[in-house]
Design a protein around this motif. Sequence first.
Motif, PDB file in Angstrom:
ATOM      1  N   GLN A 177      -8.405   0.313  -9.820  1.00  0.00           N
ATOM      2  CA  GLN A 177      -8.892  -1.053  -9.556  1.00  0.00           C
ATOM      3  C   GLN A 177     -10.423  -1.094  -9.575  1.00  0.00           C
ATOM      4  OE1 GLN A 177      -7.022  -1.527  -5.748  1.00  0.00           O
ATOM      5  NE2 GLN A 177      -4.948  -1.571  -6.597  1.00  0.00           N
TER       6      GLN A 177
ATOM      7  N   ASN B 255       1.911   2.899  -3.735  1.00  0.00           N
ATOM      8  CA  ASN B 255       1.478   2.331  -2.464  1.00  0.00           C
ATOM      9  C   ASN B 255       0.264   1.474  -2.732  1.00  0.00           C
ATOM     10  OD1 ASN B 255       0.280   1.753  -0.043  1.00  0.00           O
ATOM     11  ND2 ASN B 255      -0.475   3.843   0.299  1.00  0.00           N
ATOM     12  N   HIS B 256       0.487   0.247  -3.162  1.00  0.00           N
ATOM     13  CA  HIS B 256      -0.675  -0.626  -3.355  1.00  0.00           C
ATOM     14  C   HIS B 256      -0.315  -2.096  -3.179  1.00  0.00           C
ATOM     15  CE1 HIS B 256       0.138  -1.979  -7.645  1.00  0.00           C
ATOM     16  NE2 HIS B 256       1.003  -1.013  -7.512  1.00  0.00           N
ATOM     17  N   GLY B 257      -1.339  -2.874  -2.783  1.00  0.00           N
ATOM     18  CA  GLY B 257      -1.149  -4.304  -2.548  1.00  0.00           C
ATOM     19  C   GLY B 257      -2.013  -5.160  -3.463  1.00  0.00           C
ATOM     20  N   TYR B 258      -2.959  -4.500  -4.160  1.00  0.00           N
ATOM     21  CA  TYR B 258      -3.790  -5.193  -5.149  1.00  0.00           C
ATOM     22  C   TYR B 258      -3.393  -4.665  -6.522  1.00  0.00           C
ATOM     23  CZ  TYR B 258      -6.717  -6.682  -1.258  1.00  0.00           C
ATOM     24  OH  TYR B 258      -7.169  -7.257  -0.097  1.00  0.00           O
TER      25      TYR B 258
ATOM     26  N   SER C 238      -4.509   5.436   2.464  1.00  0.00           N
ATOM     27  CA  SER C 238      -4.411   4.084   1.894  1.00  0.00           C
ATOM     28  C   SER C 238      -3.714   3.108   2.845  1.00  0.00           C
ATOM     29  CB  SER C 238      -3.665   4.114   0.560  1.00  0.00           C
ATOM     30  OG  SER C 238      -4.328   4.948  -0.353  1.00  0.00           O
TER      31      SER C 238
ATOM     32  N   ASN D 209      -7.817   7.173  -4.599  1.00  0.00           N
ATOM     33  CA  ASN D 209      -7.050   6.115  -3.930  1.00  0.00           C
ATOM     34  C   ASN D 209      -7.783   5.716  -2.647  1.00  0.00           C
ATOM     35  OD1 ASN D 209      -6.278   8.830  -2.868  1.00  0.00           O
ATOM     36  ND2 ASN D 209      -5.303   7.530  -1.342  1.00  0.00           N
ATOM     37  N   GLY D 210      -7.321   4.682  -1.994  1.00  0.00           N
ATOM     38  CA  GLY D 210      -7.904   4.311  -0.708  1.00  0.00           C
ATOM     39  C   GLY D 210      -7.431   2.958  -0.237  1.00  0.00           C
ATOM     40  N   PRO D 211      -7.742   2.626   1.020  1.00  0.00           N
ATOM     41  CA  PRO D 211      -7.260   1.371   1.603  1.00  0.00           C
ATOM     42  C   PRO D 211      -8.111   0.160   1.227  1.00  0.00           C
ATOM     43  CG  PRO D 211      -8.588   2.548   3.209  1.00  0.00           C
ATOM     44  CD  PRO D 211      -8.530   3.423   1.971  1.00  0.00           C
ATOM     45  N   GLY D 212      -7.555  -1.023   1.440  1.00  0.00           N
ATOM     46  CA  GLY D 212      -8.342  -2.251   1.385  1.00  0.00           C
ATOM     47  C   GLY D 212      -8.529  -2.834   0.000  1.00  0.00           C
TER      48      GLY D 212
ATOM     49  N   CYS E  72      -4.986   4.673  -8.373  1.00  0.00           N
ATOM     50  CA  CYS E  72      -4.663   3.567  -7.467  1.00  0.00           C
ATOM     51  C   CYS E  72      -5.894   2.712  -7.191  1.00  0.00           C
ATOM     52  CB  CYS E  72      -3.985   4.076  -6.214  1.00  0.00           C
ATOM     53  SG  CYS E  72      -2.876   2.834  -5.521  1.00  0.00           S
ATOM     54  N   LEU E  73      -6.487   2.776  -5.979  1.00  0.00           N
ATOM     55  CA  LEU E  73      -7.737   2.044  -5.752  1.00  0.00           C
ATOM     56  C   LEU E  73      -8.744   2.412  -6.832  1.00  0.00           C
ATOM     57  CD1 LEU E  73      -9.374   0.299  -3.505  1.00  0.00           C
ATOM     58  CD2 LEU E  73     -10.396   2.510  -2.972  1.00  0.00           C
TER      59      LEU E  73
ATOM     60  N   HIS F 211       0.758   6.959  -8.141  1.00  0.00           N
ATOM     61  CA  HIS F 211       0.225   8.232  -7.634  1.00  0.00           C
ATOM     62  C   HIS F 211       0.788   9.401  -8.434  1.00  0.00           C
ATOM     63  CE1 HIS F 211      -2.146   6.938  -4.199  1.00  0.00           C
ATOM     64  NE2 HIS F 211      -1.341   5.901  -4.233  1.00  0.00           N
TER      65      HIS F 211
END
Length: 358
Positions: A247, A285-288, A45, A215-218, A243-244, A325
């Motif tokens: 979303q 660990n997330h930004g969105y 992520s 989960n994952g990035p972006g 997480c992702l 998580h």
Amino acid sequence: MTAAYVALEGGHVIEGRGRSPGTARGELVFTTAYTGYEESLTDPSYEEQVLTFSYPLIGNYGVREERFEDDRVHPRAALAKEFTDEVVAWLESEGVPAVDHLDTREIVTDIRDGGAMKCGIAVGEDVTEEDALEQLEQCKTMSEHTDIGAQVSVEEPVVHGADNAGPDVALVDCGAKGSIVDSLLARDATVHVLPYDASEADVDAIDPDVLFISNGPGDPANYEEAISLVRAFVEDTPVAGICLGQQIVAEALGGTTEKMAFGHRGVNQPVLDLESGRVVMTTQNHGYTVDDPGDHLEVTQINVNDDTPEGLDGLEYDVITRQYHPEANPGPEDTLDFFDDVLAMVPAQKTTAVPADD
Ligand SMILES: NC(=O)CC[C@H](N)C(=O)O
């Protein structure tokens, strides 16, 4: 001393001590985790991000592969007040620039005030401030990494635990942490890891008991294929997400997501379960975040610090997701029972080998 420059969005350049050489750019974020640097540095992520550790000493208990979440380091660069030689040797062997002897309090304050921001980094004998500024110039925003899933996903399907007697889980790998797979295997599931852009036919071929989005990035809005999969299967197949994954499920079922100012990254984020009134400590660990869950999901858990959604349940479908998580690694293990709840969505007859006679 090896020179090291960190150029922040807006042009402010901070000088530090170069530990691992190279140039890099990415979204500058911070984690407040005081442990778990091996897990964080190998968490997919963090792809396309530069990770600042606010805890001042990183590397004090060594580097052990069994704690890795993936087979490589994902942040583009790492910043701390002080890295040990062992962690520096690891980052150097991975070609990941590292800078320490920085005032990380200043960096964290800048991110808290300005939000997660672009940055450029240059570390080496002959580098200059201009090299870091040039990296900054080339840095994209996170949403501009439209195919980031391709950088972190398996390319071909992989099956773990083929002989396990439990449910078949199709895990859409948008950058899955290894401990999500381990948590499912520990509950006797067979885990079919699929590429982030798997098709309906790929999932049909497995005929899974659960569709699980990792989960994952972006930016979640960029994962169009996974969003379509959730829409296609949710009526007939239980869906889970972390997480992702939470979303993506929200995006698929009529909800919306938005970028947070600086997100949640750490191992002591308090989460309130609205039904039980219980508070648990979580790894994040997330930004969105999910902004509006839409008409098909209800918010079941919220972050105590800012009330953002931490858990969603389907109103008419079998859906359960978490923004944090639950697999921990690093972090408290208060929430491992999420995996029991996911597998409990599978009707009992599907988990027993012998079907009823009538
Ligand atoms: N850990 C994750 O899955 C992160 C999800 C998403 N990329 C975010 O930053 O919000």
